[in-house]
Motif scaffolding. Structure first.
Motif, PDB file in Angstrom:
ATOM      1  N   ARG A   1       0.552  -1.289  -0.407  1.00 53.50           N
ATOM      2  CA  ARG A   1       0.190   0.174  -0.247  1.00 53.50           C
ATOM      3  C   ARG A   1       0.958   0.949  -0.040  1.00 53.50           C
ATOM      4  N   ALA A   2       1.341   1.856  -1.013  1.00 52.10           N
ATOM      5  CA  ALA A   2       1.687   3.080  -1.351  1.00 52.10           C
ATOM      6  C   ALA A   2       0.974   4.369  -1.020  1.00 52.10           C
ATOM      7  N   GLU A   3       1.844   4.995  -0.698  1.00 52.60           N
ATOM      8  CA  GLU A   3       0.570   6.269  -0.278  1.00 52.60           C
ATOM      9  C   GLU A   3       1.994   7.520  -0.303  1.00 52.60           C
ATOM     10  N   SER A   4       2.153   8.916  -0.171  1.00 51.07           N
ATOM     11  CA  SER A   4       2.472   9.979  -0.580  1.00 51.07           C
ATOM     12  C   SER A   4       2.462  10.331   0.094  1.00 51.07           C
ATOM     13  N   LEU A   5       3.503  11.113   1.310  1.00 52.05           N
ATOM     14  CA  LEU A   5       2.473  11.841   3.539  1.00 52.05           C
ATOM     15  C   LEU A   5       3.138  13.297   2.805  1.00 52.05           C
ATOM     16  N   ARG A   6       4.477  13.800   2.201  1.00 51.34           N
ATOM     17  CA  ARG A   6       5.229  15.070   2.502  1.00 51.34           C
ATOM     18  C   ARG A   6       5.655  14.195   1.051  1.00 51.34           C
ATOM     19  N   GLN A   7       6.639  15.860   0.992  1.00 50.84           N
ATOM     20  CA  GLN A   7       7.331  15.824  -0.385  1.00 50.84           C
ATOM     21  C   GLN A   7       8.798  17.036   0.187  1.00 50.84           C
TER      22      GLN A   7
END
Length: 335
Positions: free
Chosen positions: A50-56
């Motif tokens: 389960r891949a999710e981008s929380l910050r960059q």
């Protein structure tokens, strides 16, 4: 994806592992969690991701609030059946994020941090291999109950001991006196010792984050910065002292004045080793500083002592009890 595979939740926070060249020069964070997962050959055969981008963000710009949001996300993933959690972020503050999250992590499922020392488009980019190794570690049964781990360069480190020991090398991370937890051999972490004792998680913060300063001691330094920090509202002072916990005569006098009002902790600025408590008795040495009300940080580095003190004060521990709480935590977290 096979349903029989364990579930691993992967979140990206930015950092070198996600960076590609920009039109203005240099590399900047661009890749999201899904793109990072796709870059690691064979990773889909190890776990259902389960891949999710929380910050960059570059890791120096991550905040305590960012990490508390990450913690809430990770806990929700565990509640939803994840066998392990993997976070990717920049390596500049990787050891700090790992230690901070470890103070609060209350689940047996492993929480694994990783990153990269080379950008995604660099020759020999290490991000894909590090991410693969992190997922391999997260699904391994021997990783259960070890709290927060850092996986870099096919090596597993405990959050308690890990440090970034080199600014640029792909072998930048070390575990110093505590020793590495494991090495990955053919995709499996080979642990060198069973899980150690773990103190109870620190309660979540009750208000604003306190300001805690790290003040280095050095030749010719009288500790003026420590007094300035206290005068400007810092709730505690961490002194990165010379040797086994030593400062100048003038600095010792300032510590006596400060310790009467706020918690003062003495750590060593040396790359490894502990502070002493009963070896040196001269003015400014550890025995003298203890008599003046300072607390010795033992094996804690200055940056980890700061994070522990921040968490304790934020949880509502009274200033007069912070030193005792740090000592108790260190006894329970011996490895």
């Amino acid at each position: 994806m096979p349903n029989s595979l364990p579930i691993v939740a992967v979140a990206s926070l930015g950092g070198t592992i996600s960076m590609t060249p920009s039109s203005e020069g240099g590399i900047v964070p661009t890749l999201d969690a899904a793109q990072l997962a796709q870059s690691a050959p064979g990773i889909s055969g190890i776990a259902n991701l389960r891949a999710e981008s929380l910050r960059q963000l570059p890791s120096a710009s991550l905040s305590f609030d960012d990490l508390m949001a990450v913690l809430a996300w990770a806990e929700k993933q565990v509640e939803d059946g994840a066998h392990g959690i993997v976070l990717t972020q920049g390596t500049d503050t990787l050891e700090e994020s790992a230690f901070f999250l470890d103070l609060y992590w209350r689940h047996p499922q492993p929480l694994v941090l990783t990153g990269a020392m080379r950008g995604a488009s660099a020759a020999g980019a290490d991000g894909p291999a590090n991410l693969l190794a992190a997922v391999q570690t997260a699904v391994d049964a021997q990783s259960v109950g070890r709290g927060v781990l850092v996986v870099m360069n096919d090596t597993v480190h405990e959050a308690r001991w890990v440090t970034k020991a080199d600014s640029l090398s792909t072998g930048a991370f070390s575990s110093g006196d505590g020793g590495v937890a494991a090495r990955l051999v053919e995709g499996t972490p080979a642990y060198f010792h069973p899980p150690g004792s773990r103190p109870a998680p620190i309660p979540f913060p009750k208000g604003v984050w306190p300001k805690v300063a790290i003040i280095p001691a050095s030749l010719g330094d009288g500790g003026e910065l420590a007094s300035l920090a206290a005068d400007n509202g810092y709730a505690s002072i961490i002194v990165a002292a010379t040797g086994a916990g030593h400062v100048s005569y003038d600095f010792a006098e300032r510590i006596a004045n400060l310790a009467a009002h706020i918690p003062v902790f003495i750590t060593t600025r040396a790359a490894s080793g502990s502070t002493a408590s009963r070896t040196y008795g001269y003015v400014g040495a550890e025995m003298d500083l203890i008599r003046r009300g300072a607390h010795m940080g033992g094996w804690l580095s200055a940056i980890k002592a700061r994070l522990l003190v921040v968490a304790l004060i934020a949880a509502g521990v009274e200033p007069g009890r912070v030193g005792e709480s740090v000592s108790n935590w260190c006894k329970l977290r011996s490895h």
